[in-house]
Design a protein around this motif. Sequence first.
Motif, PDB file in Angstrom:
ATOM      1  N   ALA A  10       0.878  -1.172  -0.051  1.00  0.00           N
ATOM      2  CA  ALA A  10       0.066   0.090   0.197  1.00  0.00           C
ATOM      3  C   ALA A  10       0.632   1.296  -0.055  1.00  0.00           C
ATOM      4  O   ALA A  10       0.546   2.200  -0.135  1.00  0.00           O
ATOM      5  N   THR A  11       2.055   0.579   1.008  1.00  0.00           N
ATOM      6  CA  THR A  11       2.783   2.340   0.142  1.00  0.00           C
ATOM      7  C   THR A  11       4.374   2.127  -0.170  1.00  0.00           C
ATOM      8  O   THR A  11       4.664   0.887  -0.566  1.00  0.00           O
ATOM      9  N   LYS A  12       5.135   3.225  -0.114  1.00  0.00           N
ATOM     10  CA  LYS A  12       6.777   2.620  -1.139  1.00  0.00           C
ATOM     11  C   LYS A  12       7.572   1.398  -0.164  1.00  0.00           C
ATOM     12  O   LYS A  12       8.205   0.969  -0.539  1.00  0.00           O
ATOM     13  N   ASN A  13       7.252   0.831   0.588  1.00  0.00           N
ATOM     14  CA  ASN A  13       7.129  -0.391   1.735  1.00  0.00           C
ATOM     15  C   ASN A  13       6.380  -1.563   0.517  1.00  0.00           C
ATOM     16  O   ASN A  13       5.397  -2.101   0.994  1.00  0.00           O
ATOM     17  N   CYS A  14       7.314  -2.627   0.261  1.00  0.00           N
ATOM     18  CA  CYS A  14       7.003  -3.673  -0.024  1.00  0.00           C
ATOM     19  C   CYS A  14       6.963  -4.861   0.399  1.00  0.00           C
ATOM     20  O   CYS A  14       8.905  -5.181   0.653  1.00  0.00           O
ATOM     21  N   ASN A  31      12.357  -1.197   0.905  1.00  0.00           N
ATOM     22  CA  ASN A  31      11.965   0.388   1.033  1.00  0.00           C
ATOM     23  C   ASN A  31      12.978   1.552   0.865  1.00  0.00           C
ATOM     24  O   ASN A  31      13.682   1.888   1.735  1.00  0.00           O
ATOM     25  N   ASN A  32      12.885   1.405  -0.244  1.00  0.00           N
ATOM     26  CA  ASN A  32      13.755   2.296  -0.886  1.00  0.00           C
ATOM     27  C   ASN A  32      13.594   3.606  -1.574  1.00  0.00           C
ATOM     28  O   ASN A  32      14.486   4.108  -2.447  1.00  0.00           O
ATOM     29  N   GLY A  33      12.250   4.173  -1.136  1.00  0.00           N
ATOM     30  CA  GLY A  33      12.257   5.280  -1.112  1.00  0.00           C
ATOM     31  C   GLY A  33      10.976   5.601  -2.897  1.00  0.00           C
ATOM     32  O   GLY A  33      10.321   6.432  -3.396  1.00  0.00           O
ATOM     33  N   ASN A  34      10.948   4.193  -3.568  1.00  0.00           N
ATOM     34  CA  ASN A  34      11.092   3.586  -4.738  1.00  0.00           C
ATOM     35  C   ASN A  34       9.493   3.169  -4.839  1.00  0.00           C
ATOM     36  O   ASN A  34       9.574   2.351  -4.048  1.00  0.00           O
ATOM     37  N   GLY A  67      -5.911  -1.071   1.906  1.00  0.00           N
ATOM     38  CA  GLY A  67      -5.759   0.133   1.134  1.00  0.00           C
ATOM     39  C   GLY A  67      -6.689   0.568   2.359  1.00  0.00           C
ATOM     40  O   GLY A  67      -6.450   0.288   3.489  1.00  0.00           O
ATOM     41  N   PRO A  68      -6.897   2.620   2.819  1.00  0.00           N
ATOM     42  CA  PRO A  68      -6.177   2.776   1.243  1.00  0.00           C
ATOM     43  C   PRO A  68      -4.619   2.946   1.210  1.00  0.00           C
ATOM     44  O   PRO A  68      -3.551   2.922   2.279  1.00  0.00           O
ATOM     45  N   GLY A  69      -4.471   3.945   0.527  1.00  0.00           N
ATOM     46  CA  GLY A  69      -2.693   3.866  -0.328  1.00  0.00           C
ATOM     47  C   GLY A  69      -2.558   4.447  -1.521  1.00  0.00           C
ATOM     48  O   GLY A  69      -3.348   4.610  -1.695  1.00  0.00           O
ATOM     49  N   SER A  70      -1.220   3.850  -1.459  1.00  0.00           N
ATOM     50  CA  SER A  70      -1.025   3.928  -3.426  1.00  0.00           C
ATOM     51  C   SER A  70      -1.764   3.377  -4.376  1.00  0.00           C
ATOM     52  O   SER A  70      -2.037   2.117  -4.295  1.00  0.00           O
ATOM     53  N   TYR A  71      -2.547   3.729  -5.271  1.00  0.00           N
ATOM     54  CA  TYR A  71      -3.424   2.970  -6.175  1.00  0.00           C
ATOM     55  C   TYR A  71      -2.214   2.090  -6.543  1.00  0.00           C
ATOM     56  O   TYR A  71      -2.846   0.908  -7.215  1.00  0.00           O
ATOM     57  N   ASP A 162       3.725   7.108   7.314  1.00  0.00           N
ATOM     58  CA  ASP A 162       4.843   8.311   6.749  1.00  0.00           C
ATOM     59  C   ASP A 162       4.048   9.376   6.244  1.00  0.00           C
ATOM     60  O   ASP A 162       4.213  10.603   5.733  1.00  0.00           O
ATOM     61  N   GLY A 163       2.576   9.711   6.819  1.00  0.00           N
ATOM     62  CA  GLY A 163       1.807  10.941   6.919  1.00  0.00           C
ATOM     63  C   GLY A 163       2.187  11.851   7.728  1.00  0.00           C
ATOM     64  O   GLY A 163       1.635  12.595   7.582  1.00  0.00           O
ATOM     65  N   ALA A 164       2.549  11.079   9.178  1.00  0.00           N
ATOM     66  CA  ALA A 164       2.674  11.681  10.171  1.00  0.00           C
ATOM     67  C   ALA A 164       3.753  12.895  10.275  1.00  0.00           C
ATOM     68  O   ALA A 164       4.090  13.675  10.830  1.00  0.00           O
TER      69      ALA A 164
END
Length: 230
Positions: A10-14, A31-34, A67-71, A162-164
């Motif tokens: 859901a985020t940059k962390n796979c 989680n390399n930022g991508n 989710g929610p998260g990255s589409y 990551d939103g905090a």
Amino acid sequence: MAIILNIETATKNCSVSLAKDGKILAIKELNNGNYSHAEVLHPFIVDILSEAKITTQEIDAVAVSKGPGSYTGLRIGVSAAKGLCFAFNKPLISLDTLKSLANAISVENGLIVPMLDARRMEVYSAVFDIDYQQKREIQAEIIDNNSFSEELSKGKVYFLGDGAEKCKETITNQNAIFVDGKFPSAKEMASLSNEKYKKNDIEDVAYFEPFYLKDFIAIPEKKAINLNKK
């Protein structure tokens, strides 16, 4: 006894884990930022199955962060989970991404607010108590100086995700505690998916869709301007 494959994208962390009765057998995450999920997700699944010496036929269910998260991230994770369920006739379990994130910390008092970045000053968030019971529904909200003022007036509030990070300068109440370095992970999914499996709380594989919370908006390409047009 249940062996469950957990998928979190859901985020940059796979993140992928294999768990037996809620206990981690193997886990792999990046989680390399991508958003590199499309490249690494399937190799991660192969790697942890090999490490745990478990075959796909021995898996009892597949769990996915819904989710929610990255589409794009959610589409990749859910597509992979559904594909495995179809191919090997396994049940599909879905987990709330924010609840999974809340379980990344343990506190003795106060409230837990997991947050996911929704661009600019907007976040996806929910509110949980110390027993991880949800006290407020999931919302997409723009953070300002008055955000969570009611919760903060009653005691400590722990913000994570990551939103905090981007809220530190805006939410300055002394009861606000920011927990760094926490992302949704397949590690926290292990016990949650096991509980759902025991309750037979599963999804219809054919019709299940991620929980986007907001509609995906594609930005149209700019049209060329004809300077010769009269």
